[in-house]
Design a protein around this motif. Sequence first.
Motif, PDB file in Angstrom:
ATOM      1  N   GLY A 118      15.735  13.214  -1.565  1.00 51.08           N
ATOM      2  CA  GLY A 118      14.351  13.291  -1.134  1.00 51.08           C
ATOM      3  C   GLY A 118      14.156  12.481   0.130  1.00 51.08           C
ATOM      4  N   ARG A 119      13.194  11.544   0.108  1.00 54.36           N
ATOM      5  CA  ARG A 119      12.919  10.701   1.275  1.00 54.36           C
ATOM      6  C   ARG A 119      13.844   9.491   1.355  1.00 54.36           C
ATOM      7  NH1 ARG A 119       6.674   9.321   1.445  1.00 54.36           N
ATOM      8  NH2 ARG A 119       7.433   8.108   3.226  1.00 54.36           N
ATOM      9  N   LEU A 149      13.970   3.541   2.393  1.00 63.49           N
ATOM     10  CA  LEU A 149      12.809   4.394   2.121  1.00 63.49           C
ATOM     11  C   LEU A 149      11.762   4.210   3.219  1.00 63.49           C
ATOM     12  CD1 LEU A 149      11.081   6.240   0.293  1.00 63.49           C
ATOM     13  CD2 LEU A 149      10.270   4.155  -0.838  1.00 63.49           C
ATOM     14  N   PRO A 150      11.505   5.236   4.031  1.00 65.43           N
ATOM     15  CA  PRO A 150      10.417   5.143   5.024  1.00 65.43           C
ATOM     16  C   PRO A 150       9.063   5.184   4.317  1.00 65.43           C
ATOM     17  CG  PRO A 150      11.378   7.342   5.037  1.00 65.43           C
ATOM     18  CD  PRO A 150      12.222   6.522   4.101  1.00 65.43           C
ATOM     19  N   ASN A 152       5.691   5.074   6.123  1.00 63.02           N
ATOM     20  CA  ASN A 152       4.620   5.775   6.845  1.00 63.02           C
ATOM     21  C   ASN A 152       5.087   7.061   7.518  1.00 63.02           C
ATOM     22  OD1 ASN A 152       6.156   4.231   8.653  1.00 63.02           O
ATOM     23  ND2 ASN A 152       4.494   4.173  10.165  1.00 63.02           N
ATOM     24  N   LYS A 153       6.347   7.421   7.311  1.00 62.09           N
ATOM     25  CA  LYS A 153       6.906   8.663   7.845  1.00 62.09           C
ATOM     26  C   LYS A 153       7.707   9.343   6.749  1.00 62.09           C
ATOM     27  CE  LYS A 153       5.774   7.472  12.200  1.00 62.09           C
ATOM     28  NZ  LYS A 153       4.824   8.197  13.074  1.00 62.09           N
ATOM     29  N   VAL A 154       7.954  10.627   6.934  1.00 63.21           N
ATOM     30  CA  VAL A 154       8.790  11.349   5.970  1.00 63.21           C
ATOM     31  C   VAL A 154      10.259  11.009   6.165  1.00 63.21           C
ATOM     32  CG1 VAL A 154       9.490  13.635   5.149  1.00 63.21           C
ATOM     33  CG2 VAL A 154       7.114  13.212   5.807  1.00 63.21           C
ATOM     34  N   ARG A 155      10.675  10.816   7.407  1.00 63.95           N
ATOM     35  CA  ARG A 155      12.054  10.469   7.733  1.00 63.95           C
ATOM     36  C   ARG A 155      12.041   9.274   8.686  1.00 63.95           C
ATOM     37  NH1 ARG A 155      12.997  13.041   3.984  1.00 63.95           N
ATOM     38  NH2 ARG A 155      14.196  14.977   3.757  1.00 63.95           N
ATOM     39  N   GLN A 157      12.347   7.341  11.911  1.00 67.19           N
ATOM     40  CA  GLN A 157      12.133   7.688  13.313  1.00 67.19           C
ATOM     41  C   GLN A 157      11.396   6.520  13.959  1.00 67.19           C
ATOM     42  OE1 GLN A 157       8.666  10.638  13.717  1.00 67.19           O
ATOM     43  NE2 GLN A 157       9.338  10.971  11.595  1.00 67.19           N
ATOM     44  N   THR A 160       8.501   3.539  12.486  1.00 68.08           N
ATOM     45  CA  THR A 160       8.554   3.693  11.031  1.00 68.08           C
ATOM     46  C   THR A 160       8.667   2.337  10.350  1.00 68.08           C
ATOM     47  OG1 THR A 160       9.637   5.846  11.211  1.00 68.08           O
ATOM     48  CG2 THR A 160       9.810   4.716   9.100  1.00 68.08           C
TER      49      THR A 160
END
Length: 227
Positions: A118-119, A149-150, A152-155, A157, A160
Motif C-alpha cells: 500500500g502506502r 509511511l508518508p 501528507n502524500k500518497v507516495r 516526494q 512530504t
Amino acid sequence: MKHIKFLGLAMALALYSLPTFSQNIVNNEIGGWIMVFNRIRFHDKWSMHNEVQDRFYDVAGRGEQLLIRTGFNYHYSDKLWLTAGYGYIENYPTTDAGGRKVVEHRIWQQGLYFHALGRVALEHRGRLEQRFVGDRYRNRIRYRLLATLPLNKVRMQPKTVFLAAYNEIFFHFEDQPYDRNRLYGAIGYQFTTSTHLQAGYMAQNFANVTKGYLQLMLTSNLYLLGK
C-alpha cells in the motif's frame, strides 16, 4: 499471500526482540547519534555510498564512536541493489581514566530489496561484515527491516512529512552468536527528491543492557546522470 508472508516476518522479528528490551533498561543516560548519508549516482547501474556517523555516550557530547563508511552499489534492478565497501571506526572508552581508543577496520557486503505494501515502503537489508577490531577478527551478519509511511502524500516526494521505523538484529559467527538489536522510530521531512531529514529515537540492546539514543540523520544524494 506475499503480503501476509512479509507481515508475518515483521511481526516475528518484533516479537523476537521484545525479551531483549525487557532486560536492564537504562533510563538515566541517553546517548546521541548525528549521521550524514550520501549516494552519488554516476551510472545507470552504479552509485557510490558515503556516510559519516558521530555517536555520543550522552547528550553532553561525550564521544562514543566515529564511523566513516563508503562503498559501491550495483543496481541490479530498481528493487535490488548489491553493495561492497569499507568502514573505518574509532571506538572511545567510556571514561577518561584507564581506557584507550580502539580502531576497527571493516569490510562489508550487503543486499537491499525494496517493495511496498500500500502506502508503506519497505526496505530489507542483509549485511555481512568482516571486522578487524584492534587485534581481534570477527565475522558478523545483520538484518534490518525498515518501513516508511508518508503522512501528507500518497507516495514519497518533495514536501512530504513521513514516519520511519526499523528493527535490526546482529549475530556473530563466533562464540556467543547474539550481538545486539536496534529498534528505531522517527519523523522526517522530504525536502527534495534527493534530500531528507529525520529525527528519531533508537533503543539498542547490547550485553543485556538496553540504552536509548536520540538520532538526527541527514540524507542528501547526488545524481550525475543527464536527464
